[in-house]
Design a protein around this motif. Sequence first.
Motif, PDB file in Angstrom:
ATOM      1  N   UNK A  58       0.849  -1.187   0.000  1.00  0.00           N
ATOM      2  CA  UNK A  58       0.000   0.000   0.000  1.00  0.00           C
ATOM      3  C   UNK A  58       0.883   1.235   0.000  1.00  0.00           C
ATOM      4  N   UNK A  59       0.439   2.282  -0.691  1.00  0.00           N
ATOM      5  CA  UNK A  59       1.153   3.556  -0.724  1.00  0.00           C
ATOM      6  C   UNK A  59       0.150   4.682  -0.550  1.00  0.00           C
ATOM      7  N   UNK A  60       0.603   5.749   0.103  1.00  0.00           N
ATOM      8  CA  UNK A  60      -0.265   6.896   0.363  1.00  0.00           C
ATOM      9  C   UNK A  60       0.491   8.179   0.046  1.00  0.00           C
ATOM     10  N   UNK A  61      -0.208   9.164  -0.505  1.00  0.00           N
ATOM     11  CA  UNK A  61       0.409  10.436  -0.873  1.00  0.00           C
ATOM     12  C   UNK A  61      -0.461  11.584  -0.375  1.00  0.00           C
ATOM     13  N   UNK A  62       0.179  12.681   0.065  1.00  0.00           N
ATOM     14  CA  UNK A  62      -0.548  13.863   0.518  1.00  0.00           C
ATOM     15  C   UNK A  62       0.355  15.091   0.375  1.00  0.00           C
ATOM     16  N   UNK A  63      -0.214  16.271   0.662  1.00  0.00           N
ATOM     17  CA  UNK A  63       0.537  17.538   0.656  1.00  0.00           C
ATOM     18  C   UNK A  63       1.324  17.736  -0.636  1.00  0.00           C
ATOM     19  N   UNK A  64       0.637  17.595  -1.760  1.00  0.00           N
ATOM     20  CA  UNK A  64       1.284  17.759  -3.060  1.00  0.00           C
ATOM     21  C   UNK A  64       1.313  19.236  -3.441  1.00  0.00           C
ATOM     22  N   UNK A  65       2.523  19.788  -3.543  1.00  0.00           N
ATOM     23  CA  UNK A  65       2.729  21.183  -3.927  1.00  0.00           C
ATOM     24  C   UNK A  65       3.297  21.231  -5.338  1.00  0.00           C
ATOM     25  N   UNK A  66       2.763  22.113  -6.167  1.00  0.00           N
ATOM     26  CA  UNK A  66       3.277  22.326  -7.516  1.00  0.00           C
ATOM     27  C   UNK A  66       3.539  23.815  -7.698  1.00  0.00           C
ATOM     28  N   UNK A  67       4.751  24.155  -8.111  1.00  0.00           N
ATOM     29  CA  UNK A  67       5.124  25.557  -8.329  1.00  0.00           C
ATOM     30  C   UNK A  67       5.757  25.728  -9.704  1.00  0.00           C
TER      31      UNK A  67
END
Length: 239
Positions: free
Chosen positions: A230-239
């Motif tokens: 299982x994998x989890x992702x959060x707080x994705x910032x794009x600049x």
Amino acid sequence: MGGRIYWCMLFGILSIACSCVLNHHDQSESIGHKSSSTNIIQLNSGVLELSEDHFTSISFKRIPPNQIEFKEDSIVFQVRESASFLLYPFGSVKKINQLRFDWKSKGEFNVLSAKHEATKKGDDARIRLGLILKSKADFIDLFGTPEWIRKSAEVLNHPADRIVFLLPGAFHEPGTSWKNPYSPKVDMISIPSTDLSDGWKQSEFLFEIPLETVGFMIMADGDNTHSSFSSEIKNLHID
């Protein structure tokens, strides 16, 4: 607004997914664009909202899809020797300089080494973010192409012909790049991670030159290496 996508970009997505897909589809099939009913997303710099409304889940024939859960502020991928991806289209072309995100993963992952992960048999990842890059390719008819390709074509709003994948937790040294074993149109880049609390890690990458991007993919896959995790992702910032 009609979405458009082209053979070489979609061949890249096909390649990333699994060699099984390549074996079942003729590589000479035409791919182009089709009218889209997807809401156009105007992306601003900053934290990206990981809302289910913004993503389209794409799966592959004869390959089990991941189980994907959208939480309040994160996305969880349950991988069981499976592969699928989330596709996020941009309403306008976005020049991306930098990405930052938090991620964590646990479970059986059977990629063995940097050499292994650069081969077709080892081409899996706990998590990977793919930037879909702008192209000036001509329209190509979609008639007769597989359903997953047609669905991807409906989602994107601009032509594209290349993908850059960022892979945290890879065996390659951070900053190392290599060509995907299935397609020269897909670049792979290993990126560094910093340990946070509760198993979370933070990854960040700054491009030397801003990339003109029409959308991005979030993917986890274990089909080539028979991995379950299982994998989890959060707080994705794009600049």
